[in-house]
Design a protein around this motif. Sequence first.
Motif, PDB file in Angstrom:
ATOM      1  N   PRO A 190      -1.995   4.587 -14.653  1.00 21.55           N
ATOM      2  CA  PRO A 190      -0.977   3.803 -14.224  1.00 21.55           C
ATOM      3  C   PRO A 190       0.404   4.657 -14.145  1.00 21.55           C
ATOM      4  N   ARG A 191       1.145   3.668 -13.245  1.00 21.37           N
ATOM      5  CA  ARG A 191       2.028   3.049 -12.143  1.00 21.37           C
ATOM      6  C   ARG A 191       2.926   2.027 -11.676  1.00 21.37           C
ATOM      7  N   HIS A 192       4.508   2.514 -11.675  1.00 21.57           N
ATOM      8  CA  HIS A 192       4.900   0.983 -11.314  1.00 21.57           C
ATOM      9  C   HIS A 192       5.856   1.330  -9.341  1.00 21.57           C
ATOM     10  N   LEU A 193       5.758   0.870  -8.048  1.00 20.74           N
ATOM     11  CA  LEU A 193       6.400   0.865  -7.378  1.00 20.74           C
ATOM     12  C   LEU A 193       7.390   0.826  -6.960  1.00 20.74           C
ATOM     13  N   VAL A 194       8.161   1.869  -6.739  1.00 18.19           N
ATOM     14  CA  VAL A 194      10.090   1.330  -7.469  1.00 18.19           C
ATOM     15  C   VAL A 194      10.352   1.379  -5.836  1.00 18.19           C
ATOM     16  N   ALA A 195      11.811   1.309  -5.366  1.00 18.81           N
ATOM     17  CA  ALA A 195      12.470   0.688  -4.611  1.00 18.81           C
ATOM     18  C   ALA A 195      13.107   2.416  -4.255  1.00 18.81           C
ATOM     19  N   LYS A 214      10.762 -10.518  -4.148  1.00 17.30           N
ATOM     20  CA  LYS A 214      10.580 -11.542  -2.144  1.00 17.30           C
ATOM     21  C   LYS A 214      10.687 -11.339  -1.225  1.00 17.30           C
ATOM     22  N   ARG A 215      10.516 -11.550  -0.553  1.00 17.79           N
ATOM     23  CA  ARG A 215      11.409 -11.551   1.094  1.00 17.79           C
ATOM     24  C   ARG A 215      12.505 -11.762   0.857  1.00 17.79           C
ATOM     25  N   ASN A 216      13.535 -11.224   1.960  1.00 20.13           N
ATOM     26  CA  ASN A 216      14.942 -11.390   1.685  1.00 20.13           C
ATOM     27  C   ASN A 216      15.368 -10.682   0.909  1.00 20.13           C
ATOM     28  N   MET A 217      14.630 -10.345  -0.806  1.00 18.12           N
ATOM     29  CA  MET A 217      15.435 -10.329  -2.000  1.00 18.12           C
ATOM     30  C   MET A 217      16.759  -8.573  -1.747  1.00 18.12           C
ATOM     31  N   ARG A 218      17.612  -8.514  -2.482  1.00 17.63           N
ATOM     32  CA  ARG A 218      18.409  -7.366  -2.465  1.00 17.63           C
ATOM     33  C   ARG A 218      17.974  -6.425  -3.505  1.00 17.63           C
ATOM     34  N   VAL A 219      17.410  -5.334  -2.700  1.00 12.84           N
ATOM     35  CA  VAL A 219      17.169  -4.658  -4.548  1.00 12.84           C
ATOM     36  C   VAL A 219      17.969  -3.484  -4.403  1.00 12.84           C
ATOM     37  N   LYS A 220      18.013  -2.342  -5.221  1.00 14.60           N
ATOM     38  CA  LYS A 220      18.745  -1.426  -5.452  1.00 14.60           C
ATOM     39  C   LYS A 220      17.796  -0.344  -5.547  1.00 14.60           C
ATOM     40  N   GLN A 221      18.771   1.229  -5.453  1.00 15.24           N
ATOM     41  CA  GLN A 221      16.924   1.997  -5.653  1.00 15.24           C
ATOM     42  C   GLN A 221      17.192   2.377  -6.802  1.00 15.24           C
ATOM     43  N   GLY A 222      15.859   2.776  -7.291  1.00 22.29           N
ATOM     44  CA  GLY A 222      15.138   2.613  -8.398  1.00 22.29           C
ATOM     45  C   GLY A 222      14.619   1.297  -9.349  1.00 22.29           C
ATOM     46  N   ASP A 223      14.956  -0.287  -8.187  1.00 28.34           N
ATOM     47  CA  ASP A 223      14.314  -1.513  -8.916  1.00 28.34           C
ATOM     48  C   ASP A 223      12.444  -1.307  -8.490  1.00 28.34           C
ATOM     49  N   VAL A 224      11.904  -1.588  -9.677  1.00 29.80           N
ATOM     50  CA  VAL A 224      10.216  -1.974  -9.598  1.00 29.80           C
ATOM     51  C   VAL A 224      10.401  -3.628  -8.275  1.00 29.80           C
ATOM     52  N   LEU A 225       9.296  -2.438  -7.810  1.00 28.41           N
ATOM     53  CA  LEU A 225       8.837  -3.829  -6.183  1.00 28.41           C
ATOM     54  C   LEU A 225       7.796  -4.334  -6.856  1.00 28.41           C
ATOM     55  N   ILE A 226       6.373  -4.160  -7.434  1.00 29.10           N
ATOM     56  CA  ILE A 226       5.218  -3.906  -7.582  1.00 29.10           C
ATOM     57  C   ILE A 226       4.470  -3.836  -9.342  1.00 29.10           C
ATOM     58  N   PHE A 379      22.339   3.348  11.999  1.00 31.33           N
ATOM     59  CA  PHE A 379      21.431   1.876  12.387  1.00 31.33           C
ATOM     60  C   PHE A 379      20.584   1.073  11.427  1.00 31.33           C
ATOM     61  N   GLU A 380      20.691   0.780  12.117  1.00 34.71           N
ATOM     62  CA  GLU A 380      19.837  -0.584  10.985  1.00 34.71           C
ATOM     63  C   GLU A 380      18.122  -0.876  11.395  1.00 34.71           C
ATOM     64  N   MET A 381      17.753   0.647  10.052  1.00 36.78           N
ATOM     65  CA  MET A 381      16.210   0.489  10.028  1.00 36.78           C
ATOM     66  C   MET A 381      15.012  -0.894   8.932  1.00 36.78           C
ATOM     67  N   ASP A 382      13.855  -1.052  10.207  1.00 36.52           N
ATOM     68  CA  ASP A 382      12.865  -1.376   9.342  1.00 36.52           C
ATOM     69  C   ASP A 382      12.006  -0.926   8.878  1.00 36.52           C
ATOM     70  N   GLN A 383      11.969   0.065   7.211  1.00 39.36           N
ATOM     71  CA  GLN A 383      11.075   1.349   6.610  1.00 39.36           C
ATOM     72  C   GLN A 383      10.169   1.003   6.049  1.00 39.36           C
ATOM     73  N   SER A 384       9.932   1.540   5.697  1.00 38.71           N
ATOM     74  CA  SER A 384       9.203   1.059   4.363  1.00 38.71           C
ATOM     75  C   SER A 384      10.142   2.210   3.248  1.00 38.71           C
ATOM     76  N   ILE A 385       9.818   1.020   1.500  1.00 37.05           N
ATOM     77  CA  ILE A 385      10.740   1.461   0.933  1.00 37.05           C
ATOM     78  C   ILE A 385      10.555   1.736  -0.843  1.00 37.05           C
ATOM     79  N   ALA A 386       9.331   1.874  -1.123  1.00 33.59           N
ATOM     80  CA  ALA A 386       8.214   1.751  -2.222  1.00 33.59           C
ATOM     81  C   ALA A 386       7.929   3.916  -1.876  1.00 33.59           C
ATOM     82  N   ILE A 387       8.465   3.863  -3.217  1.00 30.62           N
ATOM     83  CA  ILE A 387       7.808   5.526  -3.621  1.00 30.62           C
ATOM     84  C   ILE A 387       7.664   5.201  -4.707  1.00 30.62           C
TER      85      ILE A 387
END
Length: 397
Positions: A190-195, A214-226, A379-387
């Motif tokens: 079992p695991r989380h997906l975090v920023a 949700k969309r347009n939310m600001r997250v920091k490194q390590g925050d839980v996404l899913i 550079f402003e990039m739209d990329q995958s942020i989930a680990i």
Amino acid sequence: MDATWMQWLRGFVTIRVRGQAIERLVNEALANGLQLWSIRRAKEGELQCSTSLNHFFRLRPLLKRTGCRLHVEHRQGLPFWLQRMRKRVFFAAGLVLFFVGMYLLSSLIWSIDVKGNAKLSEEQILQVAKSEGLYPFQWSFRLEDTVVLSKRLAQKLPGTAWVGVEKRGTHITIQVVESSIPEAKPPMNPRHLVASTDAVVTKVMAESGRPVVKRNMRVKQGDVLISGLLGDETNSKTVVAKGVVKGIVWHEYDIVSPLAKQSKVYTGNKKVIWYGVAGGRALQVSGYGKNPYAMSESIRQEEQASWRTLKLPFGRMKETIMEVQIQQQTVSYEEAKAEGIEQAKADLLAKVGPDAQVLAENILHEKTENGKVYMKVLFEMDQSIAIERPLVQMQGE
């Protein structure tokens, strides 16, 4: 009339007859059963014809009675050929040995190629083929039919769906089609997906688990996404969180781009060297001397000798040495900037993944120094942020 093959086997001669009673000689010869053909007038008082070897000796008494004389112009047929061969016994023996040698060489298997193998090694396939009598320098007439060999190799080689054996002259090709077995995936905890970094979320798509952002939310490194934790405190369940979360990320990049580029060009001057190749060794036969060019590149092309479908173990090799020069090309300031930015984009996409997208770039600082353009670009990039992060770590926090 041309001579028949029976007359060639017995031997025949072409003669020229001269005298005052040539017609009488011809009539008496035909009356006595002698064979004469290709009879024609050579010139006044002479006649040319052909006769078999045994009938030639029966002409002598007729020549005496008619007072004619003859001269042998050509001798043809098997008896004369054998007589010439006896004088050239070594040549005849060499000719026979040559054809025998070529037959024996064409009856050998010279090379075996293996194609289509990925999991099975070539050595393993060749070892199994050898156990079935299929190996280099084997007599081709001792091999089983290719259909039989294909079935036996498929039975002995593990993990193969089909094996084909194709014979072309002295060359054998073994084509292998391996079975596609899906790899067993290890069980996932079992695991989380975090920023992975600070970002503004642009897309959330959960396959399993509970979306936390949700969309347009600001997250920091390590925050839980899913989250991989479902339910509440009294009734909870842990799962393997899966999904895609993308966000806008800002990257600061230092760029150095030169105002001058170097390019390599060929001048057209070249030197050709030929080698004789035998047994894996090359012997130079032309193009002696040192390389006359300060900068050069060489290309080698090897040609293997062959006779019909038989590949012989020798050949020749051509080496072409081409002169090259380095040319300096001046680049404008704007071209250097554009090239530097494009190179930086390519580096970023290689790092964050091909599914990322560059939305914008802002030049924070730029200057020219020592023939180079220095820039600091955001550079402003739209990329995958989930680990991934195991749930065990969350419980220990």
